[in-house]
Design an enzyme around this catalytic site. Sequence first.
Site, short mmCIF file in Angstrom:
data_model
loop_
_atom_site.label_atom_id
_atom_site.label_comp_id
_atom_site.label_asym_id
_atom_site.label_seq_id
_atom_site.Cartn_x
_atom_site.Cartn_y
_atom_site.Cartn_z
N GLY A 65 1.13 -1.60 0.11
CA GLY A 65 -0.43 -0.17 -0.27
C GLY A 65 0.52 0.96 0.36
O GLY A 65 1.17 1.43 0.87
N ASP A 119 1.95 -1.81 -4.81
CA ASP A 119 0.66 -0.96 -4.51
C ASP A 119 -0.09 -2.00 -6.46
O ASP A 119 0.59 -1.87 -7.39
CB ASP A 119 0.85 0.53 -4.53
CG ASP A 119 -1.08 0.82 -4.27
OD1 ASP A 119 -1.23 1.74 -2.87
OD2 ASP A 119 -1.83 0.80 -4.77
N ARG A 154 -10.59 5.75 6.53
CA ARG A 154 -12.14 6.21 7.16
C ARG A 154 -12.08 7.54 6.18
O ARG A 154 -11.62 8.06 5.81
CB ARG A 154 -11.83 6.42 8.72
CG ARG A 154 -12.05 5.28 9.41
CD ARG A 154 -12.92 5.50 10.96
NE ARG A 154 -11.44 5.93 11.51
CZ ARG A 154 -11.83 6.79 12.62
NH1 ARG A 154 -12.94 6.39 13.77
NH2 ARG A 154 -10.88 7.16 13.70
N THR A 193 -3.33 -1.46 8.61
CA THR A 193 -5.32 -1.54 7.74
C THR A 193 -5.86 -1.55 8.69
O THR A 193 -5.77 -2.69 9.82
CB THR A 193 -4.72 -2.74 6.99
OG1 THR A 193 -4.33 -1.99 6.00
CG2 THR A 193 -6.40 -2.15 5.90
N HIS A 216 -7.90 -0.47 19.30
CA HIS A 216 -7.55 0.77 17.65
C HIS A 216 -9.02 1.36 17.82
O HIS A 216 -9.14 1.44 17.24
CB HIS A 216 -6.25 0.27 16.93
CG HIS A 216 -6.56 2.34 16.36
ND1 HIS A 216 -6.11 3.16 17.39
CD2 HIS A 216 -6.13 2.07 15.11
CE1 HIS A 216 -5.31 3.53 16.30
NE2 HIS A 216 -6.41 3.44 15.02
#
Length: 306
Positions: free
Chosen positions: A7, A31, A80, A117, A173
Amino acid sequence: MKISVIGAGNVGATTALFLAQKQLGDIVLFDVVEGMPQGKALDLMEAAPVLGYDCKVTGTNTYKDLKESYLVIITAGLARKPGMTREDLLQKNAAIIKDIVDNISVHCPYCHILMVTNPLDVMTYYALKVSGFKRHRVFGQAGVLDGARFASFIASELKISGRDVAPMVLGGHGDSMVPLPRLTKVNDKPVPELIEASKLNQLVERTRHAGAEIVSLLKNGSAYYSPAASAAYMAESVVNDKKVVVPASVLLDGEYGLHDVCIGVPVKLGKGGVEEIVAIDLSNEEKQALHKSADVYKETIKQLSL
Ligand code: TXD
């Protein structure tokens, strides 16, 4: 030493920069978007003469380039947007993580995996199960970040440097995280001796929602400087065998009275990955908060097809 970052978005590319600055080894940025990791890797190489690092940074869309990585840091997946919880990302990110971990198992079966992630604790558990790796080789970054956020709020309240704050934040988290003021110290003094209770409570609440605070300001994505700094800090302890003790999400097998769930507890990180799950004495209230947080993730895990 080879470190791969999966990523090459905001967190991944920034992590690669911090890894390079720490001179931890050669870095591969992977990626699925064609050209993008190559472009960012080239850009990072072109920054090297100015920043003074001499490791090699390459970009790729091909999994075989991960071969022989000692550490693979997974940052791929959706981030998010305002109004979303980390759990809203679950199914889409699980599909991405499955694909990545399947490929890691083929191309670098002896590596360690550092998960970034979201939803972090659930994705760490999922990567562990999908890979079949032993638990010391799969761990997640969250507590270092949550602690850094808590430390930065304490530092600005006391008008001191964040470096003088040693934070302790356990649990998952998310909103159920467990900041521990009693075990958070400023130059060895417990922070409740320095900040009055209602103010300290506000800082704890701000820490719990610090990710959302940034999401609502950015409007189109989530934090990346502090998450990347935290991931690079953990990577440094693994690659250079520094054996720092930091909170990280790991599979618990009886420690802290918890089983079959990944959640943030203090661990010693070295060449062997999670070399020890460190036991610290928690009050009944703190223990309860940790168990409550674990229950949230145990429920979420049930939504995964494993
Ligand atoms: O501390 C923490 N653990 C976190 C985690 C703090 C902040 C952000 N956190 C999570 O990291 C966030 O919720 C996301 O789940 C990830 C990545 O966040 P980032 O901000 O970097 O998202 P971007 O910029 O959208 O980058 C994601 C990249 C993007 O380039 C995609 O093309 C890529 O992931 N992607 C993939 N790469 C490889 N392989 C697959 N399958 C893939 N799918 C998407």
